[in-house]
Design an enzyme around this catalytic site. Structure first.
Site, PDB file in Angstrom:
ATOM      1  N   LYS A  63       0.807  -1.224   0.000  1.00  0.00           N
ATOM      2  CA  LYS A  63       0.000   0.000   0.000  1.00  0.00           C
ATOM      3  C   LYS A  63       0.839   1.273   0.000  1.00  0.00           C
ATOM      4  O   LYS A  63       0.368   2.342  -0.413  1.00  0.00           O
ATOM      5  CB  LYS A  63      -0.927  -0.004   1.217  1.00  0.00           C
ATOM      6  CG  LYS A  63      -2.095  -0.969   1.125  1.00  0.00           C
ATOM      7  CD  LYS A  63      -3.144  -0.463   0.168  1.00  0.00           C
ATOM      8  CE  LYS A  63      -4.427  -1.275   0.262  1.00  0.00           C
ATOM      9  NZ  LYS A  63      -5.494  -0.725  -0.590  1.00  0.00           N
ATOM     10  N   SER A 320       0.761  -9.895  -0.300  1.00  0.00           N
ATOM     11  CA  SER A 320       0.523  -8.445  -0.279  1.00  0.00           C
ATOM     12  C   SER A 320       0.782  -7.784   1.059  1.00  0.00           C
ATOM     13  O   SER A 320       0.922  -6.557   1.117  1.00  0.00           O
ATOM     14  CB  SER A 320      -0.926  -8.166  -0.709  1.00  0.00           C
ATOM     15  OG  SER A 320      -1.837  -8.799   0.175  1.00  0.00           O
TER      16      SER A 320
END
Length: 519
Positions: A63, A320
């Site tokens: 992110k 992720s």
């Protein structure tokens, strides 16, 4: 699904995302994450499995890329007014670190359900530049509050996924991947929450290497993108599951939906057990522990390969994030065996008579017991909750047949959420049939034959009225046993315990036992 993915007419397009990705400002704070071969997984699946290690970023998730790229492009006036963001945790950390590096104020709204490890990290990364506001039960609730604060403060909203600069920042993952592996790639598996990472990766891959499949993966109880693609329009989920909190989004973005509809090849749904198994798989190959959303892609990869095979070329899972709440590890470890179909769970009914327990153990064959719960409650029948280690698919059915061949009633509970989450911990209670019960804690050696040795040496007239065992991966199994022994045979009981040689503690006078389990 593929019929809904066939519409290629909507804007924006892959070329626009690619151009933005190529000029994205991410490496002021992000690193080019490793693309690692997973040898254990590859050998087991018969495929060349690669892991894109976004869990190794400074904020332990991808992110940071999108957040910093968006914020770095703000002009001086926008920086002076500060930014607002909403996030379940990982985007919040990216915004916080970006705010600290760019020296601008950031207000970050997080749901109250966000893992504490993520809340603490946001405050640490942002320092004096960041204010954390806890609001609502989900990302969508936090987003509503963030929009209110944006209007109130005239700040810039840094959206976690529905922004082209954010999408382009995430798309740099694909640019790196293509540079790191220029050989054949069959498919790339990407987790989906709001869709920013999937939209960015799919756009770049289809612009550069359209033969590579890009497949999104969602938790079955947080599948807003899959439902939107099925419906041909964005939908709003009433509720979202929070186990994979990083992808718990009620509605995907308009930009991400348009890009995913054009460029994703498919979206898969996986359940909690499959995610837990994927967490363990990543740990075994990397010695790193991803968060549930971080393991989504691998869970989908395994599901795909099991059904379709690996095709020509390697398969890639994007790991992720690794912002795992430590308290969740116990649940993950317990459910991983079921998710990998290495544990089967049954309720078995055997006659409440001498020799039945031995026949039950014989029916198990060489399978190791992972859990055993029993409390005497019926003079005619014993109801046992048992977990059994399995090595391959199909062994559940063989065990069911073995139980039935011994005239035991059996229920396969392996896919029963009520049993796995609750009932396994609730078996027992007081029993009027447990007369003359003595309670002992034992340390059994974790080796074949330990339980059989216990049963063979026990006096044939004594009855087991309670038995609880759960494999915790230690060298010794911790077992609680209730044995019905007449008062005049207590000396024989001591002789039996001494001859057995297993470490033990007499808990017959334990106050909790007397309160909860004794009549």
């Amino acid at each position: 699904m593929n019929a809904q993915l066939a519409d290629k007419t909507a804007e924006p397009n892959a070329a626009a995302v690619l151009r933005r990705a190529e000029s994205a400002r991410v490496y002021d704070v992000a690193q080019r994450s490793a693309l690692e071969h997973a040898p254990l997984l590859s050998a087991r699946l018969g495929a060349g499995v690669l892991l894109k290690r976004e869990d190794q970023q400074p904020v332990f998730s991808f992110k940071l890329r999108g957040a910093y790229n968006r914020m770095a492009k703000l002009d001086a006036a926008e920086r002076a007014r500060g930014v607002i963001a909403a996030s379940a945790g990982n985007h919040a950390q990216g915004v916080a670190l970006a705010a600290s590096r760019l020296k601008m104020r950031a207000t970050i709204v997080m749901p109250v359900t966000a893992p504490q490890v993520k809340v603490d990290a946001v405050r640490r990364f942002g320092g004096a530049y960041t204010e954390v506001v806890l609001h609502g039960d989900s990302y969508s609730d936090a987003q509503t509050e963030a929009q209110r604060l944006r209007d109130e403060r005239d700040a810039t909203l840094v959206h976690p996924f529905d922004d082209l600069d954010v999408i382009a920042g995430q798309a740099t993952v694909a640019l790196e991947l293509l540079a790191q592996h220029q050989g054949p790639l069959h498919a790339i598996f990407v987790p989906i929450g709001g869709g920013g990472l999937a939209a960015g990766i799919a756009s770049v891959i289809k612009a550069c290497r359209p033969e590579i499949r890009v497949i999104g993966v969602q938790a079955h109880d947080a599948d807003a993108m899959a439902r939107a693609l099925d419906a041909g329009e964005r939908v709003v989920l009433d509720e979202v599951g929070l186990f994979a909190d990083g992808t718990a989004v009620k509605q995907v973005g308009s930009l991400t939906f348009a890009l995913c509809r054009r460029y994703l090849d498919d979206v898969l749904r996986v359940d909690t057990d499959a995610i837990c198994a994927a967490i363990r798989d990543i740990y075994q190959d990397t010695r790193s522990i991803p968060e549930p959303s971080g393991a989504l892609a691998l869970a989908g990869l395994k599901q795909y390969v099991a059904k379709h095979g690996a095709g020509d070329g390697a398969v890639v899972a994007v790991v992720s994030g690794a912002n795992m709440n430590f308290d969740r590890l116990r649940f993950v470890a317990e459910r991983a065996e079921v998710g990998e179909q290495r544990e089967a769970v049954f309720a078995v009914t055997i006659p409440e008579q001498r020799g039945s327990f031995r026949r039950f153990c014989s029916a198990l064959g060489q399978h190791a017991i992972t859990e055993f719960n029993y409390r005497i409650g019926d003079a005619q029948a014993a109801h046992i909750f048992v977990g059994v280690q399995t090595a391959k698919r199909g062994e559940r059915e063989a065990l069911v047949e073995a139980f039935r061949a011994n005239d035991f009633g059996v229920l396969d509970l392996t896919d029963d959420e009520l049993a796995k989450l609750h009932l396994r911990h609730m078996i027992g209670g007081r029993s009027p049939l447990a007369q003359d019960e003595r309670l002992y804690r034992f340390d059994f050696p974790e080796r074949p034959g330990a339980l059989a040795r216990f049963l063979d040496r026990m006096h044939p007239d004594w009855n087991i009225s309670l038995f609880h065992y759960r494999n915790h991966g230690a060298d010794y199994g911790r077992i609680l046993v209730g044995i019905q022994v007449p008062p005049n045979e207590l000396a024989l009981l001591q002789d039996f315990l001494a001859a057995l040689g297993y470490p033990h503690v007499d808990e017959s006078d334990n106050p909790a036992y007397r309160l909860l389990l004794r009549e």
